[in-house]
Design a protein around this motif. Structure first.
Motif, PDB file in Angstrom:
ATOM      1  N   GLU A  80       0.862  -1.190   0.000  1.00 29.00           N
ATOM      2  CA  GLU A  80       0.000   0.000   0.000  1.00 29.00           C
ATOM      3  C   GLU A  80       0.897   1.240   0.000  1.00 29.00           C
ATOM      4  OE1 GLU A  80      -1.329   1.864   3.425  1.00 29.00           O
ATOM      5  OE2 GLU A  80       0.832   1.769   3.706  1.00 29.00           O
ATOM      6  N   GLY A  81       0.285   2.422  -0.138  1.00 32.93           N
ATOM      7  CA  GLY A  81       1.092   3.620  -0.329  1.00 32.93           C
ATOM      8  C   GLY A  81       1.238   4.538   0.872  1.00 32.93           C
ATOM      9  N   TYR A 105      -0.705   9.897  -5.141  1.00 34.85           N
ATOM     10  CA  TYR A 105       0.172   8.927  -5.795  1.00 34.85           C
ATOM     11  C   TYR A 105      -0.659   8.013  -6.676  1.00 34.85           C
ATOM     12  CZ  TYR A 105      -1.597   6.254  -1.833  1.00 34.85           C
ATOM     13  OH  TYR A 105      -2.434   5.674  -0.906  1.00 34.85           O
ATOM     14  N   ARG A 111       0.239  -7.533  -3.210  1.00 39.47           N
ATOM     15  CA  ARG A 111      -0.235  -8.345  -2.077  1.00 39.47           C
ATOM     16  C   ARG A 111      -0.396  -9.780  -2.576  1.00 39.47           C
ATOM     17  NH1 ARG A 111      -4.895  -4.408   0.690  1.00 39.47           N
ATOM     18  NH2 ARG A 111      -3.609  -2.527   0.599  1.00 39.47           N
ATOM     19  N   GLY A 118     -11.261  -9.118  -9.375  1.00 43.47           N
ATOM     20  CA  GLY A 118     -11.119  -7.936  -8.521  1.00 43.47           C
ATOM     21  C   GLY A 118     -10.035  -8.056  -7.471  1.00 43.47           C
ATOM     22  N   SER A 120      -5.968  -9.077  -7.284  1.00 40.06           N
ATOM     23  CA  SER A 120      -4.753  -9.549  -7.945  1.00 40.06           C
ATOM     24  C   SER A 120      -3.555  -9.333  -7.035  1.00 40.06           C
ATOM     25  CB  SER A 120      -4.584  -8.849  -9.290  1.00 40.06           C
ATOM     26  OG  SER A 120      -4.848  -7.485  -9.169  1.00 40.06           O
ATOM     27  N   PHE A 123      -1.635  -4.886  -8.177  1.00 38.06           N
ATOM     28  CA  PHE A 123      -2.792  -4.067  -8.541  1.00 38.06           C
ATOM     29  C   PHE A 123      -2.369  -2.615  -8.429  1.00 38.06           C
ATOM     30  CE2 PHE A 123      -3.856  -2.738  -4.201  1.00 38.06           C
ATOM     31  CZ  PHE A 123      -3.168  -3.685  -3.472  1.00 38.06           C
ATOM     32  N   GLN A 125      -3.223   1.507  -7.404  1.00 38.60           N
ATOM     33  CA  GLN A 125      -4.036   2.425  -6.597  1.00 38.60           C
ATOM     34  C   GLN A 125      -3.811   3.876  -7.015  1.00 38.60           C
ATOM     35  OE1 GLN A 125      -2.988   1.913  -2.452  1.00 38.60           O
ATOM     36  NE2 GLN A 125      -4.429   0.218  -2.150  1.00 38.60           N
ATOM     37  N   ARG A 257     -11.682  -1.909   9.084  1.00 41.57           N
ATOM     38  CA  ARG A 257     -10.642  -1.863   8.050  1.00 41.57           C
ATOM     39  C   ARG A 257      -9.445  -2.737   8.438  1.00 41.57           C
ATOM     40  NH1 ARG A 257     -10.330  -0.086   3.700  1.00 41.57           N
ATOM     41  NH2 ARG A 257      -8.545   1.293   3.824  1.00 41.57           N
ATOM     42  N   LEU A 259      -6.206  -2.416   8.362  1.00 40.47           N
ATOM     43  CA  LEU A 259      -4.884  -1.863   8.663  1.00 40.47           C
ATOM     44  C   LEU A 259      -4.937  -1.225  10.052  1.00 40.47           C
ATOM     45  CD1 LEU A 259      -5.815  -0.799   5.480  1.00 40.47           C
ATOM     46  CD2 LEU A 259      -3.329  -0.747   5.367  1.00 40.47           C
ATOM     47  N   TYR A 261      -3.143   1.134  11.483  1.00 39.44           N
ATOM     48  CA  TYR A 261      -2.731   2.514  11.781  1.00 39.44           C
ATOM     49  C   TYR A 261      -3.896   3.486  11.952  1.00 39.44           C
ATOM     50  CZ  TYR A 261      -2.583   2.823   6.540  1.00 39.44           C
ATOM     51  OH  TYR A 261      -2.836   2.759   5.195  1.00 39.44           O
ATOM     52  N   ALA A 279     -15.004  -3.664  -2.486  1.00 37.09           N
ATOM     53  CA  ALA A 279     -14.480  -2.341  -2.108  1.00 37.09           C
ATOM     54  C   ALA A 279     -13.754  -1.679  -3.277  1.00 37.09           C
ATOM     55  CB  ALA A 279     -13.552  -2.474  -0.911  1.00 37.09           C
ATOM     56  N   LEU A 280     -14.296  -0.537  -3.680  1.00 38.08           N
ATOM     57  CA  LEU A 280     -13.635   0.258  -4.723  1.00 38.08           C
ATOM     58  C   LEU A 280     -12.451   1.013  -4.136  1.00 38.08           C
ATOM     59  CD1 LEU A 280     -16.435   2.271  -6.573  1.00 38.08           C
ATOM     60  CD2 LEU A 280     -14.769   0.767  -7.646  1.00 38.08           C
ATOM     61  N   TYR A 286      -5.213   8.625  10.395  1.00 38.89           N
ATOM     62  CA  TYR A 286      -4.134   7.907  11.101  1.00 38.89           C
ATOM     63  C   TYR A 286      -3.273   8.935  11.825  1.00 38.89           C
ATOM     64  CZ  TYR A 286      -2.127   9.052   6.510  1.00 38.89           C
ATOM     65  OH  TYR A 286      -1.746   9.714   5.358  1.00 38.89           O
ATOM     66  N   ILE A 305      -7.904   4.291  -3.990  1.00 40.29           N
ATOM     67  CA  ILE A 305      -8.898   3.662  -4.871  1.00 40.29           C
ATOM     68  C   ILE A 305      -8.179   2.553  -5.642  1.00 40.29           C
ATOM     69  CG2 ILE A 305     -10.298   4.051  -6.953  1.00 40.29           C
ATOM     70  CD1 ILE A 305     -10.511   7.007  -6.133  1.00 40.29           C
TER      71      ILE A 305
HETATM   72  P1  HAM Z   1      -6.986  -0.758   1.294  1.00 42.53           P
HETATM   73  O1  HAM Z   1      -8.427  -0.788   1.674  1.00 42.53           O
HETATM   74  O2  HAM Z   1      -6.129  -1.854   1.770  1.00 42.53           O
HETATM   75  O3  HAM Z   1      -6.433   0.648   1.800  1.00 42.53           O
HETATM   76  O4  HAM Z   1      -6.870  -0.670  -0.276  1.00 42.53           O
HETATM   77  C1  HAM Z   1      -7.548   0.330  -1.017  1.00 42.53           C
HETATM   78  C2  HAM Z   1      -8.162  -0.263  -2.252  1.00 42.53           C
HETATM   79  O5  HAM Z   1      -7.183  -0.951  -3.035  1.00 42.53           O
HETATM   80  C3  HAM Z   1      -9.213  -1.327  -2.019  1.00 42.53           C
HETATM   81  O6  HAM Z   1     -10.463  -0.747  -1.683  1.00 42.53           O
HETATM   82  C4  HAM Z   1      -9.251  -2.037  -3.355  1.00 42.53           C
HETATM   83  O7  HAM Z   1     -10.025  -1.299  -4.305  1.00 42.53           O
HETATM   84  C5  HAM Z   1      -7.800  -1.990  -3.769  1.00 42.53           C
HETATM   85  N1  HAM Z   1      -7.148  -3.291  -3.491  1.00 42.53           N
HETATM   86  C6  HAM Z   1      -6.654  -3.710  -2.324  1.00 42.53           C
HETATM   87  N2  HAM Z   1      -6.136  -4.962  -2.447  1.00 42.53           N
HETATM   88  C7  HAM Z   1      -6.332  -5.336  -3.732  1.00 42.53           C
HETATM   89  C8  HAM Z   1      -6.026  -6.495  -4.511  1.00 42.53           C
HETATM   90  N3  HAM Z   1      -5.385  -7.538  -3.984  1.00 42.53           N
HETATM   91  N4  HAM Z   1      -6.381  -6.514  -5.819  1.00 42.53           N
HETATM   92  C9  HAM Z   1      -7.016  -5.469  -6.377  1.00 42.53           C
HETATM   93  N5  HAM Z   1      -7.325  -4.331  -5.708  1.00 42.53           N
HETATM   94  C10 HAM Z   1      -6.990  -4.259  -4.412  1.00 42.53           C
HETATM   95  C11 HAM Z   1      -5.154   1.063   1.638  1.00 42.53           C
HETATM   96  O8  HAM Z   1      -4.364   0.557   0.897  1.00 42.53           O
HETATM   97  C12 HAM Z   1      -4.838   2.320   2.425  1.00 42.53           C
HETATM   98  N6  HAM Z   1      -3.427   2.678   2.171  1.00 42.53           N
HETATM   99  C13 HAM Z   1      -5.770   3.454   2.051  1.00 42.53           C
HETATM  100  C14 HAM Z   1      -5.458   4.715   2.784  1.00 42.53           C
HETATM  101  C15 HAM Z   1      -4.840   5.798   2.292  1.00 42.53           C
HETATM  102  N7  HAM Z   1      -5.691   4.936   4.051  1.00 42.53           N
HETATM  103  C16 HAM Z   1      -5.255   6.139   4.369  1.00 42.53           C
HETATM  104  N8  HAM Z   1      -4.713   6.675   3.305  1.00 42.53           N
END
Ligand code: HAM
Length: 435
Positions: A80-81, A105, A111, A118, A120, A123, A125, A257, A259, A261, A279-280, A286, A305
């Motif tokens: 993640e970012g 970003y 992962r 949906g 992978s 993927f 973001q 959620r 994570l 943090y 989840a989109l 944090y 996203i």
């Molecule tokens: P996250 O919910 O883990 O949040 O991921 C955000 C989005 O990334 C998910 O809603 C989904 O659309 C997409 N995603 C996650 N895993 C996969 C996967 N294996 N394949 C395809 N799409 C995927 C975060 O990553 C946090 N960093 C969001 C954030 C930013 N929180 C605070 N700032």
């Protein structure tokens, strides 16, 4: 024959326009709202993630691509970012530049999950973070930004789910309460949740196992157990979303959620066409992470996203995205090649604004392909067809002498016709729906 790694896909030229368009929309929308792009490396020290996302979370325990490099350092591909951005924010003291850093970003994340629709292993973001403030205004702004972006992508039927986890004290107190509630039901919980119960009780609320979901249904709700300050903060976020931004949401009291943090506001956006992986995007506040990474004691909030999921939710609408028309210029003779090159430039300047006179972003409405070969007209026309040309301009030395060019509209299959060279740019624009 080699193949790409399962769960990691090539994006081929045939599909790349939609990606470029989506990314361009995101850039323009975010940049014009005061967000600056940040690009961090794809590899980080593993601790950047384990200390922030949490070393008992699924992402860290099961899903990270982690290895030890030749120097014995534990490194991971970023799942993640947010954590890398906080690392960069602290490392480069970005708080000295501005009291609030609005950052965005776009890029690949990794992962190691079981691939399915949906989901992978590589993927992409689009994410945004506001670092430097704990004000509820920022939560509302970031959620509104997320909602606006999804609308700009052409999505309508999404739903924003909202919850608050409260501050660290609230989370700790609530964990105790939840543990008490779950203790008596231990034997009904899955093996993972039995583990979670001891190490990180809140994670039980996130379990997808049917039995665990049933048990959790009647558990206490975290948003009903907030301290005064956190309750007030959450109340303001909801009020601002409604009255300042007109953003609709539903409260989702069991959402924690995946994570660790997060503190305070958390949110997730779902879409009915996504199926199991619905989840989109998601995000939240944090407030402790910057400090934990050695930076100042400032709050932060952000979202990400999933681009692949946006495309799934768009369905056929995806094809409406950035499919610029190809204008193929067939040339017969030397003068035709010189004239053709000029014409191609005029077309790009007029319909794409390129080269951009003032360095602004341009639109990709028209792609020009000039045929430099000495091949016959028949063969050039075949090539135009195979390249998917929308319009062909045929330039021959004889026609040029009379200041004429032939136009062939490849879509309506009408016979080609002659027009003045001076009218070609307008004619092409008309045929492609640009004027
Ligand atoms: P996250 O919910 O883990 O949040 O991921 C955000 C989005 O990334 C998910 O809603 C989904 O659309 C997409 N995603 C996650 N895993 C996969 C996967 N294996 N394949 C395809 N799409 C995927 C975060 O990553 C946090 N960093 C969001 C954030 C930013 N929180 C605070 N700032």
């Amino acid at each position: 024959m080699y193949k790409s790694i399962r769960g990691m896909e090539d994006i081929l030229p045939g599909g790349i326009r939609a990606w470029q368009s989506l990314e361009r929309i995101a850039r323009i929308e975010l940049e014009s709202n005061g967000y600056s792009e940040i690009r961090t490396p794809i590899l980080e020290e593993t601790a950047v993630f384990s200390r922030s996302i949490g070393d008992t979370t699924d992402i860290v325990t099961k899903e990270m691509y982690t290895f030890v490099d030749k120097k014995g350092r534990g490194l991971s591909l970023r799942p993640e970012g947010t954590a890398p951005i906080v690392r960069a924010y602290v490392e480069h003291s970005l708080h000295r530049i501005s009291n609030q850093s609005r950052l965005y970003y776009i890029g690949p994340m990794f992962r190691s999950e079981r691939p399915q629709k949906g989901r992978s292993r590589q993927f992409h973001q689009i994410g945004a973070e506001i670092i430097g403030s704990s004000e509820p205004q920022m939560d509302a702004e970031i959620i509104a930004r997320l909602s606006d972006l999804l609308k700009l992508f052409g999505l309508e039927a999404f739903q924003i789910k909202l919850n608050s986890l409260g501050c660290k004290d609230d989370k700790d107190k609530f964990s105790g309460k939840l543990k008490n509630y779950l203790k008596g039901k231990k034997n009904k919980l899955c093996a993972d949740c039995n583990n979670r119960l001891e190490k990180n009780c809140l994670r039980v609320l996130d379990c997808k196992n049917e039995e665990c979901v049933k048990i959790v249904k009647d558990s206490p709700d975290i948003a009903d157990n907030l301290c005064g300050r956190c309750g007030e903060h959450f109340g303001k976020v909801k009020m601002m979303l409604e009255s300042y931004f007109g953003v609709q949401f539903v409260e989702s009291k069991k959402m924690v959620r995946g994570l660790d943090y997060y503190t305070g506001t958390v949110f997730e956006v779902t879409h009915p066409d996504l199926g199991g992986q619905d989840a989109l995007g998601g995000g939240g506040r944090y407030d402790n992470l910057v400090k934990e990474f050695g930076g100042p004691n400032v709050g932060a909030v952000g979202f990400a996203i999933g681009i692949e999921r946006v495309f799934i939710a768009l369905g056929d609408k995806k094809d409406l995205f950035g499919s610029p028309g190809l204008v193929y210029i067939a040339t017969l003779g030397g003068d035709a090649k010189i004239k053709g090159r000029k014409l191609a430039e005029e077309l790009r300047l007029r319909w794409n604004g390129f080269p951009p006179p003032d360095g602004r972003l341009y639109n990709l409405n028209v792609v020009t392909l000039l045929d430099w070969t000495d091949a016959s007209l028949r063969s050039q026309m075949r090539s135009a067809d195979r390249n998917g040309a929308r319009v062909v301009i045929i330039l021959g030395d004889d026609e040029i002498k009379q200041n004429k060019a032939a136009i062939k509209d490849m879509e309506n299959k009408e016979p080609q016709f002659l027009i003045d060279i001076g009218s070609v740019v307008d004619e092409v624009g008309k045929r492609m729906g640009l004027c």
